[in-house]
Write an enzyme that holds these catalytic residues in place. Structure first.
Site, PDB file in Angstrom:
ATOM      1  N   GLY A 146      27.044  -4.719  56.819  1.00  0.00           N
ATOM      2  CA  GLY A 146      28.376  -4.989  57.380  1.00  0.00           C
ATOM      3  C   GLY A 146      29.415  -5.323  56.323  1.00  0.00           C
ATOM      4  O   GLY A 146      30.559  -5.641  56.649  1.00  0.00           O
ATOM      5  N   TYR A 203      32.305  17.858  57.089  1.00  0.00           N
ATOM      6  CA  TYR A 203      33.639  17.331  57.401  1.00  0.00           C
ATOM      7  C   TYR A 203      34.439  17.082  56.124  1.00  0.00           C
ATOM      8  O   TYR A 203      35.571  17.560  55.986  1.00  0.00           O
ATOM      9  CB  TYR A 203      33.473  16.038  58.197  1.00  0.00           C
ATOM     10  CG  TYR A 203      34.774  15.418  58.680  1.00  0.00           C
ATOM     11  CD1 TYR A 203      35.495  15.995  59.722  1.00  0.00           C
ATOM     12  CD2 TYR A 203      35.252  14.227  58.116  1.00  0.00           C
ATOM     13  CE1 TYR A 203      36.681  15.417  60.170  1.00  0.00           C
ATOM     14  CE2 TYR A 203      36.429  13.651  58.570  1.00  0.00           C
ATOM     15  CZ  TYR A 203      37.136  14.236  59.599  1.00  0.00           C
ATOM     16  OH  TYR A 203      38.305  13.658  60.050  1.00  0.00           O
ATOM     17  N   ASP A 204      33.836  16.363  55.171  1.00  0.00           N
ATOM     18  CA  ASP A 204      34.564  15.987  53.946  1.00  0.00           C
ATOM     19  C   ASP A 204      34.973  17.223  53.143  1.00  0.00           C
ATOM     20  O   ASP A 204      36.134  17.374  52.750  1.00  0.00           O
ATOM     21  CB  ASP A 204      33.685  15.104  53.037  1.00  0.00           C
ATOM     22  CG  ASP A 204      33.209  13.832  53.723  1.00  0.00           C
ATOM     23  OD1 ASP A 204      33.418  13.704  54.944  1.00  0.00           O
ATOM     24  OD2 ASP A 204      32.611  12.972  53.048  1.00  0.00           O
ATOM     25  N   ARG A 238      27.591  14.285  55.830  1.00  0.00           N
ATOM     26  CA  ARG A 238      29.032  14.185  56.093  1.00  0.00           C
ATOM     27  C   ARG A 238      29.820  15.315  55.422  1.00  0.00           C
ATOM     28  O   ARG A 238      31.023  15.433  55.600  1.00  0.00           O
ATOM     29  CB  ARG A 238      29.571  12.837  55.568  1.00  0.00           C
ATOM     30  CG  ARG A 238      29.044  11.626  56.319  1.00  0.00           C
ATOM     31  CD  ARG A 238      29.484  10.333  55.650  1.00  0.00           C
ATOM     32  NE  ARG A 238      30.829   9.943  55.980  1.00  0.00           N
ATOM     33  CZ  ARG A 238      31.168   8.964  56.825  1.00  0.00           C
ATOM     34  NH1 ARG A 238      30.234   8.267  57.439  1.00  0.00           N
ATOM     35  NH2 ARG A 238      32.421   8.663  57.059  1.00  0.00           N
ATOM     36  N   GLN A 276      33.689   1.504  50.677  1.00  0.00           N
ATOM     37  CA  GLN A 276      35.002   0.872  50.818  1.00  0.00           C
ATOM     38  C   GLN A 276      36.082   1.913  51.081  1.00  0.00           C
ATOM     39  O   GLN A 276      35.975   3.058  50.651  1.00  0.00           O
ATOM     40  CB  GLN A 276      35.354   0.078  49.559  1.00  0.00           C
ATOM     41  CG  GLN A 276      35.128   0.850  48.279  1.00  0.00           C
ATOM     42  CD  GLN A 276      35.270   0.011  47.034  1.00  0.00           C
ATOM     43  OE1 GLN A 276      35.437  -1.198  47.122  1.00  0.00           O
ATOM     44  NE2 GLN A 276      35.230   0.627  45.875  1.00  0.00           N
ATOM     45  N   THR A 285      33.758  -1.658  53.917  1.00  0.00           N
ATOM     46  CA  THR A 285      35.104  -1.932  54.446  1.00  0.00           C
ATOM     47  C   THR A 285      35.771  -0.669  54.982  1.00  0.00           C
ATOM     48  O   THR A 285      35.466   0.447  54.577  1.00  0.00           O
ATOM     49  CB  THR A 285      36.030  -2.521  53.357  1.00  0.00           C
ATOM     50  OG1 THR A 285      36.320  -1.503  52.391  1.00  0.00           O
ATOM     51  CG2 THR A 285      35.409  -3.733  52.685  1.00  0.00           C
ATOM     52  N   ARG A 286      36.699  -0.889  55.926  1.00  0.00           N
ATOM     53  CA  ARG A 286      37.598   0.147  56.420  1.00  0.00           C
ATOM     54  C   ARG A 286      38.951  -0.521  56.653  1.00  0.00           C
ATOM     55  O   ARG A 286      39.054  -1.742  56.784  1.00  0.00           O
ATOM     56  CB  ARG A 286      37.107   0.757  57.743  1.00  0.00           C
ATOM     57  CG  ARG A 286      35.793   1.520  57.680  1.00  0.00           C
ATOM     58  CD  ARG A 286      35.873   2.791  56.860  1.00  0.00           C
ATOM     59  NE  ARG A 286      34.634   3.584  56.939  1.00  0.00           N
ATOM     60  CZ  ARG A 286      33.574   3.410  56.153  1.00  0.00           C
ATOM     61  NH1 ARG A 286      33.563   2.472  55.214  1.00  0.00           N
ATOM     62  NH2 ARG A 286      32.505   4.177  56.294  1.00  0.00           N
ATOM     63  N   ARG A 326      32.469   6.060  67.037  1.00  0.00           N
ATOM     64  CA  ARG A 326      33.325   5.408  66.040  1.00  0.00           C
ATOM     65  C   ARG A 326      33.278   3.901  66.249  1.00  0.00           C
ATOM     66  O   ARG A 326      33.078   3.409  67.359  1.00  0.00           O
ATOM     67  CB  ARG A 326      34.749   5.954  66.121  1.00  0.00           C
ATOM     68  CG  ARG A 326      34.800   7.359  65.584  1.00  0.00           C
ATOM     69  CD  ARG A 326      36.207   7.862  65.394  1.00  0.00           C
ATOM     70  NE  ARG A 326      36.629   8.718  66.483  1.00  0.00           N
ATOM     71  CZ  ARG A 326      37.687   9.532  66.410  1.00  0.00           C
ATOM     72  NH1 ARG A 326      38.405   9.571  65.328  1.00  0.00           N
ATOM     73  NH2 ARG A 326      38.019  10.290  67.432  1.00  0.00           N
ATOM     74  N   VAL A 327      33.496   3.175  65.165  1.00  0.00           N
ATOM     75  CA  VAL A 327      33.152   1.757  65.200  1.00  0.00           C
ATOM     76  C   VAL A 327      34.018   0.947  66.160  1.00  0.00           C
ATOM     77  O   VAL A 327      33.495   0.069  66.871  1.00  0.00           O
ATOM     78  CB  VAL A 327      33.151   1.158  63.770  1.00  0.00           C
ATOM     79  CG1 VAL A 327      34.545   1.070  63.164  1.00  0.00           C
ATOM     80  CG2 VAL A 327      32.477  -0.196  63.759  1.00  0.00           C
TER      81      VAL A 327
END
Ligand code: NAD
Ligand code: UDP
Length: 313
Positions: free
Chosen positions: A209, A147-148, A144, A276, A212-213, A188-189
């Site tokens: 699962g 991007y980050d 990632r 999170q 969190t988002r 994307r989710v």
């Protein structure tokens, strides 16, 4: 010379960009939409094509361009993990060179410059929820990172242009945003779960699962971007919905709204998937008098309707 505000929206044919273009056009302003169509689509801005206040340019921001504009909304960059990891070197190039080129343009024409940064600059955060003062915990060498770290150096460039050249910058740290015009298969989710449910397929839950988002509906986010551009606040400023959900809760909600009998299957958690994510939005409330108004439940209803009308079932 035009008396109207002349806007350049880079990445304007994408998900967020096209909603922003809609708002600016509806406000009677001039808009140049610039995109290389990597993840964006002409159809997202098709309804403005014949409007004399609108112009569409195919261009890659990694190359310089000369334009006369008053405001630059710099959104060009793939945003879903699937698309930014497709060619990670290009993603880093887009983040650095693209932002550098657009800042150079803003400097030449003395335009105000808003950059779409991201909550990803917080990485896998040890501070929860995340205020703007948190410096982040980012892997420099993971999948990632393109991007980050790309967005982190883009923020750095903005603030160096501000300090060295007094460029009029605005930096928005956008948290997960969803809504109509997300690409059906960009991974994307929200789009994944909604499209899977509409196709009667099991929902693919990554990991246990419990990560969190906090999901912001696109109209709320665009309102925040516009308020930021019109404000005196440089940022960085968090823009997102502070309501936090586990990904399992999101899956349950989508299931409840579309088909309660659907299976949920579990899959491996992707590398460096943040545990999170929740914005502190006190600064946006204070400086922009902004907070999201649309609940996840209502935003999902609109998103589900969009996919029902646009995808092959
Ligand atoms: P998107 O992929 O739909 O839009 C990005 C747009 O930029 C696309 O139209 C794409 O074709 C274009 N683009 C990509 N590389 C380009 C290049 N080199 N030159 C010209 N155009 C290029 O994604 P989005 O969700 O609309 O995101 C828009 C911006 O907001 C991105 O900068 C993203 O990092 C930021 N952001 C989005 C979210 C979110 O949840 N949607 C969250 C944080 C930050
Ligand atoms: N996710 C999932 N199933 C999917 C797609 C994503 O469980 O089909 C998870 C993913 O692992 C992450 C969260 O949902 O924990 C949000 O993923 P997304 O790619 O939408 O955004 P980001 O990870 O960049 O916040």
């Amino acid at each position: 010379m035009s008396a109207l505000v002349r806007n350049l929206v880079t990445g304007g044919a994408g998900f967020l960009g096209s909603h922003l273009v809609d708002r600016l056009m509806q406000g009677g302003e001039e808009v140049i939409c610039l995109d290389n169509y990597f993840t964006g689509r002409k159809s997202n801005v098709m309804n403005w094509i014949s409007n004399p206040r609108f112009e569409l340019i195919r261009h890659d921001v990694t190359e310089p361009i000369q334009l006369e504009v008053d405001r630059i909304w710099h959104l060009a960059c793939p945003a879903s993990p699937l698309s930014y990891q497709y060619n990670p070197i290009k993603t880093s190039k887009t983040s650095f060179l693209g932002t550098y080129n657009m800042l150079g343009l803003a400097r030449r024409v003395k335009a105000r410059f808003l950059m779409a940064s991201t909550s990803e600059i917080y990485g896998n955060p040890e501070v929860h929820p995340q205020p703007e003062s948190y410096k982040g915990c980012v892997n420099t060498i993971g999948v990632r990172s393109c991007y980050d770290e790309g967005k982190r150096i883009a923020e750095t460039l903005c603030f160096d242009y501000y300090r060295m050249h007094e460029l009029d910058i605005r930096v928005a740290r956008i948290f997960n945003t969803y809504g109509p015009r997300m690409v059906e298969n960009d991974g994307r989710v929200v789009s994944n779960f909604v499209v899977q449910a509409l196709k009667n397929k099991p929902l693919t839950l990554y990991g246990n699962g419990n990560q969190t988002r906090s999901f912001c509906y696109v109209d709320d986010l665009v309102e925040g971007l516009i308020r930021l551009m019109n404000s005196n606040c440089l940022g960085p400023i968090n823009l997102g919905n502070p309501m936090e959900f586990t990904i399992r809760e999101l899956a349950e909600l989508v299931r409840k709204k579309i088909n309660p009998n659907l299976d949920i299957t579990t899959h491996q958690l992707p590398q460096d998937d943040p545990v999170q994510r929740q914005p502190v939005i006190d600064l946006a409330k204070k400086e922009l008098n902004w907070e999201p108004k649309i609940s996840l439940e209502n935003g999902l209803t609109k998103t589900i309707k969009y996919f029902q009308e646009t995808i092959k079932l």
